[in-house]
Each structure stands twice: as structure tokens, then as C-alpha cells.
Design a protein around this motif. Structure first.
Motif, PDB file in Angstrom:
ATOM      1  N   ASP A  56      -6.624  -5.786   6.843  1.00  0.00           N
ATOM      2  CA  ASP A  56      -6.138  -5.744   7.241  1.00  0.00           C
ATOM      3  C   ASP A  56      -6.516  -5.445   9.058  1.00  0.00           C
ATOM      4  O   ASP A  56      -5.479  -4.206   9.717  1.00  0.00           O
ATOM      5  CB  ASP A  56      -5.237  -4.480   6.767  1.00  0.00           C
ATOM      6  CG  ASP A  56      -6.300  -3.690   5.848  1.00  0.00           C
ATOM      7  OD1 ASP A  56      -7.819  -3.739   5.891  1.00  0.00           O
ATOM      8  OD2 ASP A  56      -6.056  -2.801   6.032  1.00  0.00           O
ATOM      9  N   ASN A 101       5.827  -5.614   4.519  1.00  0.00           N
ATOM     10  CA  ASN A 101       6.889  -5.280   3.399  1.00  0.00           C
ATOM     11  C   ASN A 101       7.462  -6.215   2.875  1.00  0.00           C
ATOM     12  O   ASN A 101       7.889  -5.946   1.502  1.00  0.00           O
ATOM     13  CB  ASN A 101       7.022  -3.592   3.081  1.00  0.00           C
ATOM     14  CG  ASN A 101       7.902  -3.766   3.897  1.00  0.00           C
ATOM     15  OD1 ASN A 101       8.899  -4.917   4.605  1.00  0.00           O
ATOM     16  ND2 ASN A 101       8.181  -2.873   4.966  1.00  0.00           N
ATOM     17  N   TYR A 132      -2.325  -9.660   3.209  1.00  0.00           N
ATOM     18  CA  TYR A 132      -2.734  -8.239   2.548  1.00  0.00           C
ATOM     19  C   TYR A 132      -2.314  -7.782   1.976  1.00  0.00           C
ATOM     20  O   TYR A 132      -1.323  -7.497   1.673  1.00  0.00           O
ATOM     21  CB  TYR A 132      -3.041  -7.597   3.860  1.00  0.00           C
ATOM     22  CG  TYR A 132      -3.719  -5.923   3.445  1.00  0.00           C
ATOM     23  CD1 TYR A 132      -5.105  -5.949   3.383  1.00  0.00           C
ATOM     24  CD2 TYR A 132      -2.939  -4.616   3.673  1.00  0.00           C
ATOM     25  CE1 TYR A 132      -5.326  -4.593   2.815  1.00  0.00           C
ATOM     26  CE2 TYR A 132      -3.019  -3.449   3.413  1.00  0.00           C
ATOM     27  CZ  TYR A 132      -4.981  -3.309   2.443  1.00  0.00           C
ATOM     28  OH  TYR A 132      -5.461  -2.136   3.017  1.00  0.00           O
ATOM     29  N   ILE A 133      -3.091  -7.729   0.777  1.00  0.00           N
ATOM     30  CA  ILE A 133      -2.426  -6.563  -0.514  1.00  0.00           C
ATOM     31  C   ILE A 133      -2.893  -4.247  -0.125  1.00  0.00           C
ATOM     32  O   ILE A 133      -1.822  -4.122  -0.324  1.00  0.00           O
ATOM     33  CB  ILE A 133      -2.321  -6.986  -1.716  1.00  0.00           C
ATOM     34  CG1 ILE A 133      -1.835  -8.153  -1.371  1.00  0.00           C
ATOM     35  CG2 ILE A 133      -1.770  -6.021  -2.926  1.00  0.00           C
ATOM     36  CD1 ILE A 133      -0.689  -8.665  -1.616  1.00  0.00           C
ATOM     37  N   ASP A 134      -4.152  -4.515  -0.705  1.00  0.00           N
ATOM     38  CA  ASP A 134      -4.662  -3.483  -0.860  1.00  0.00           C
ATOM     39  C   ASP A 134      -6.345  -3.586  -0.266  1.00  0.00           C
ATOM     40  O   ASP A 134      -6.759  -4.667  -0.780  1.00  0.00           O
ATOM     41  CB  ASP A 134      -4.517  -2.553  -1.704  1.00  0.00           C
ATOM     42  CG  ASP A 134      -4.788  -3.314  -3.843  1.00  0.00           C
ATOM     43  OD1 ASP A 134      -5.567  -3.626  -3.224  1.00  0.00           O
ATOM     44  OD2 ASP A 134      -3.704  -3.273  -3.794  1.00  0.00           O
ATOM     45  N   GLU A 135      -6.860  -2.259  -0.636  1.00  0.00           N
ATOM     46  CA  GLU A 135      -8.877  -2.643   0.047  1.00  0.00           C
ATOM     47  C   GLU A 135      -9.329  -3.193  -1.222  1.00  0.00           C
ATOM     48  O   GLU A 135     -10.583  -2.848  -1.286  1.00  0.00           O
ATOM     49  CB  GLU A 135      -8.759  -1.322   0.769  1.00  0.00           C
ATOM     50  CG  GLU A 135      -8.854  -0.915   2.225  1.00  0.00           C
ATOM     51  CD  GLU A 135      -9.289  -2.483   2.687  1.00  0.00           C
ATOM     52  OE1 GLU A 135     -10.532  -2.678   2.713  1.00  0.00           O
ATOM     53  OE2 GLU A 135      -8.542  -2.745   3.457  1.00  0.00           O
ATOM     54  N   ASN A 145       4.088  -8.241   0.052  1.00  0.00           N
ATOM     55  CA  ASN A 145       2.533  -7.759  -0.375  1.00  0.00           C
ATOM     56  C   ASN A 145       2.002  -7.785  -1.871  1.00  0.00           C
ATOM     57  O   ASN A 145       1.914  -6.525  -2.111  1.00  0.00           O
ATOM     58  CB  ASN A 145       2.109  -6.272   0.336  1.00  0.00           C
ATOM     59  CG  ASN A 145       3.597  -5.182   0.469  1.00  0.00           C
ATOM     60  OD1 ASN A 145       4.915  -5.681  -0.177  1.00  0.00           O
ATOM     61  ND2 ASN A 145       3.294  -3.901   1.163  1.00  0.00           N
ATOM     62  N   SER A 187      -0.643  -5.867   6.601  1.00  0.00           N
ATOM     63  CA  SER A 187       0.481  -6.080   5.631  1.00  0.00           C
ATOM     64  C   SER A 187       1.884  -6.418   6.191  1.00  0.00           C
ATOM     65  O   SER A 187       1.821  -5.942   7.219  1.00  0.00           O
ATOM     66  CB  SER A 187       0.634  -4.855   5.276  1.00  0.00           C
ATOM     67  OG  SER A 187       1.449  -4.625   4.273  1.00  0.00           O
ATOM     68  N   SER A 210      -7.584  -5.701  -3.962  1.00  0.00           N
ATOM     69  CA  SER A 210      -7.662  -7.103  -3.639  1.00  0.00           C
ATOM     70  C   SER A 210      -7.788  -7.775  -3.003  1.00  0.00           C
ATOM     71  O   SER A 210      -8.258  -8.967  -3.094  1.00  0.00           O
ATOM     72  CB  SER A 210      -5.879  -7.020  -3.582  1.00  0.00           C
ATOM     73  OG  SER A 210      -5.217  -6.677  -5.289  1.00  0.00           O
TER      74      SER A 210
END
Length: 428
Positions: free
Chosen positions: A213, A161, A203-206, A164, A159, A208
Motif C-alpha cells: 500500500d 474496497n 493490497y489486503i493488510d500488512e 480486498n 487498497s 498478508s
């Protein structure tokens, strides 16, 4: 310690067990370089082997210290890119899984404006030893210069910022562009541009982008990076000695010495990489610079500030949005900030800005420095969410102009001698 050794063994095994390939180039260069004849370099005779600009094959490409008993000088004649993950839209499933293995004792020399870029999905295993480190420097045959080539860049999907907000968002490395020449330039002009950016992050989140990551970028162990920091193009963005863009903690980084960088010695952009046992000597810019949500750990670091250099720590969150998440929140443990001059004319030990957080434990700031501890706290740019509770066991003689330190206390820091026998112990 046992767990750390097991982790090191695991990442080393990854490189040695990957499918071995070669680039089909000159046999005198282990089939992975272009033979340019013999050169006298750093007091010895070497066979010069130029690396190609693009190394994107599925498998492990090996650069040994010698071939058939002859010392090899592996040369970066330009920006050398490993893998194809720098291209827009690349995912862990679609990027070419190239592994570049640089063996103990190997010498890598960069021409002016060159750099080694490990793109997303590729890995660098530069694994030396205390008596035979992997050394990156310039073509001039010594390590006394500064800004004589670019530097080493590792990048991945972790990630940042700055990019993201949604699936498909990617960041661009501001310092790098792939320039096209000749026929390629003519074709590029028709397509609307002469330069292709280098992308990192995504990377966005686990939900999407699951597991984007925690992709490893390899391992650096007993590595020297000297004389780096040149601008890759004709603009003012200088490269750092070692830069990590969106690199995860699955990457193993230990026993690294970065010397005489023209700009920053170590730059950490997003990600959560961990580094331990690091020597940062004589940088012209900052010794350590983090931003864009970096959340990794720095343990056992020696930073020698030369006159005219910038800050020991220049730590940021996001220049465009101080509250961007994840917020930069690195952890620092066991650091000595030393000074090359008795009355140093340098930047501050801590410049905390643009909304960064952080935690600092067991830090020694050399008593030679008696100026301000922090960048001007009243300036709007120098805003952070760091609190007094984030500082523990700090030894200093500087002036606490931010009111963050509870008073100087005994700290041990990190002052072990470097593994690099070529280091004189001073700035040139």
C-alpha cells in the motif's frame, strides 16, 4: 513547507538516479520513439516521435523536450502502457520496474482513443516547471477541443474496497482493455478471448501483503492534461483527464491543471493519494470523482464548472456494498467551485452517495449557483455517512437540502492563477 520541499526533492532524485536505458528505437527520438518526420503543430515545427504500445524495461526511459536542438512531439498513437504490472498476479517483486521520465517543456500528443497508462510497479516522473510545464493534449495542435484522446492513468497496489477480500483479489479498470488484432486475435480466440483486462489493487493488510500500500507511482509536477476523455473502445466508458487507481500517498502530485475533459477531470479509485494545487477547468462530467475506499487528501483546488457539466464533487464508497471497507473518506481543504456562466445549468456542488464519508474545510461555492447544494438526499442511491461536523467554513448561496451545513460562513478557498500560460481563463 520545508518537509514538502524535501519530499519533492526525494522523489525527483528517484527518477534521475535510476538506471538509464533506451528502447533501441530511432536516434532522432532519443532512441525512445519511432521517427515520423516533421509536423507543424501548435504554431511550431516539431519532430514527431511515436511511442511504442509497450514500454516495459528495467530502468529509466527519458523523453526530453528537444533532441539535438529540435523540438519533439512525443505521440501516443494508441494506448501506451508503461511496465507490465497491469497483468494478473503481478506483485511489487515481480512487476518490471520501468520509470518513464518526461522532462520539463516536453509536449505529449494523443491520437484518438489513445492513453498513457502507468501500471503497477512502474513510475511516471513528469516534472515540468512554471515556465516549462509538461503538456498532454491531442494531435490537432490546440487545446480547445474535448474528448480528443483518452487521458493519463496511474495505477498501483493500494487498497480498493472492491477487491480486498482475500489474497490474490485484484480489481479491473472498467474503461480499459488491450485489444488483439491479426494473428494475435486468432491466437486469442483459441484461448477464449480478444481482450486482456488491466488490473490494479491487491493490497489486503500488512500481514498478508506487507507494504503493497505504499509503493510510489512517481511524481507529477507542473503538468497540464487537456482535451482528454475519449472512450478507449467503442463503448460508453469515457476516460478521465487524470485517473488514479490504487495509488498511494507516496506518489507526489502537485501543480496539475486538467482542462476540457469530456468526462470527469479527476478520478480517484481507492488508495490514499494526496494532491495539492490543482486546477480543474471545464470538465463535461464531474470535476472530482472518488470511490472504492479513497482516503487521500485534496488541498488547494480550483474547479470551474461549465454549463452542462455534472457535479463538482461526486463522491462514492462502493456501488455494490455501501458499507464496504475501507470506507471512502477523503479530506478536502481550500477549494473554490466557480461557474463559467452567470446562471449556471450544472450538477450539484456535492453529490455524496453509496456510503461515502468525507471531510470538507474552507470551501467556496460560487454565488452564481443557487440550486440544491446536494444530490437528492431522499434517493436511496444518495446515502452517505457524512455528518454536519464534517463541514467547516463553507461559503455558499445554494440550498442546503441535506441539512449538513450550519450556514454560509467566510471561506478563502483557492483562486490563485494557474501556472499554465496557455489557459485563457474561460471555457471554450
Amino acid at each position: 513547507m520545508k518537509l514538502r520541499l524535501l519530499a519533492a526533492a526525494a522523489v525527483s532524485l528517484t527518477a534521475s538516479s535510476a538506471w538509464a536505458v533506451d528502447l533501441g528505437l530511432d536516434a532522432k527520438c532519443n532512441a525512445n520513439g519511432i521517427h515520423r518526420g516533421s509536423v507543424s503543430w501548435n504554431g511550431s515545427t516539431y519532430r514527431r516521435c511515436d511511442l511504442p504500445a509497450d514500454i516495459a524495461v528495467a530502468g529509466t526511459v527519458t523523453l526530453p523536450a528537444t533532441v539535438s536542438g529540435t523540438k519533439i512531439l512525443w505521440t501516443l498513437p494508441s494506448v501506451v502502457t508503461v511496465g507490465d504490472g497491469y497483468k494478473a498476479g503481478k506483485t511489487p517483486e515481480t512487476a518490471v520496474p520501468t520509470v518513464l521520465e518526461i522532462q520539463a517543456g516536453a509536449q505529449v500528443a494523443g491520437a484518438p482513443r489513445s492513453a498513457l497508462v502507468i501500471s503497477r510497479g512502474a513510475q511516471l516522473f513528469a516534472i515540468g516547471s512554471d515556465v516549462a510545464p509538461v503538456v498532454f493534449s491531442s494531435l490537432d495542435g490546440n487545446t480547445t477541443g474535448t474528448g480528443e484522446w483518452g487521458g493519463v492513468i496511474l495505477s498501483s497496489w493500494d487498497s480498493s474496497n472492491a477487491c480486498n477480500s482475500s489474497v490474490g483479489a485484484e480489481c479491473v479498470m472498467p474503461e480499459l482493455r488491450r485489444h488483439r488484432f491479426g494473428k494475435q486475435a486468432d491466437e486469442a480466440a483459441v484461448a477464449g478471448g480478444y481482450k486482456q483486462p488491466y488490473y490494479f489493487g491487491g493490497y489486503i493488510d500488512e500481514v498478508s501483503t506487507a507494504s503493497w500500500d505504499n509503493v510510489s507511482s512517481g511524481s507529477l509536477e507542473y503538468v497540464v492534461i487537456a482535451e482528454a476523455g475519449a472512450s478507449q473502445s467503442h463503448h460508453s466508458d469515457h476516460l478521465s483527464g487524470l485517473a488514479l487507481y490504487g495509488v498511494s500517498r507516496e506518489t507526489y502530485l502537485a501543480e496539475v491543471h486538467i482542462h476540457n475533459s469530456k468526462d470527469d477531470a479527476l478520478r480517484l479509485v481507492g488508495g490514499d493519494a494526496n494532491l495539492e494545487r490543482v486546477w480543474l477547468t471545464c470538465a463535461g462530467g464531474d470535476s472530482i470523482d472518488w470511490d472504492q475506499g479513497f482516503q487521500g487528501d485534496l488541498s488547494f483546488v480550483y474547479a470551474l464548472q461549465k454549463n452542462g457539466s455534472s457535479n463538482a464533487f461526486e463522491l462514492s464508497n462502493n456501488a455494490s456494498n455501501f458499507a464496504a471497507t475501507p470506507v471512502s473518506n477523503g479530506s478536502v481543504f481550500g477549494v473554490t467551485v466557480a461557474y463559467a456562466n452567470a446562471a449556471p445549468s450544472v450538477g450539484v456542488p456535492f453529490r455524496l452517495q453509496q456510503g461515502t464519508d468525507g471531510n470538507f474545510t474552507d470551501v467556496v461555492v460560487g454565488g452564481e449557483y443557487t440550486g440544491a447544494c446536494f444530490g437528492n438526499p431522499a434517493h436511496a442511491q444518495n446515502q452517505s455517512v457524512v455528518a454536519p461536523s464534517d463541514f467547516n467554513a463553507i461559503q455558499y448561496a445554494c440550498t442546503d437540502n441535506a441539512g449538513l451545513l450550519s450556514g454560509s460562513s467566510l471561506a478563502f478557498g483557492f483562486s490563485e492563477p494557474t501556472f499554465w500560460a496557455g489557459y485563457t481563463g474561460r471555457c471554450n
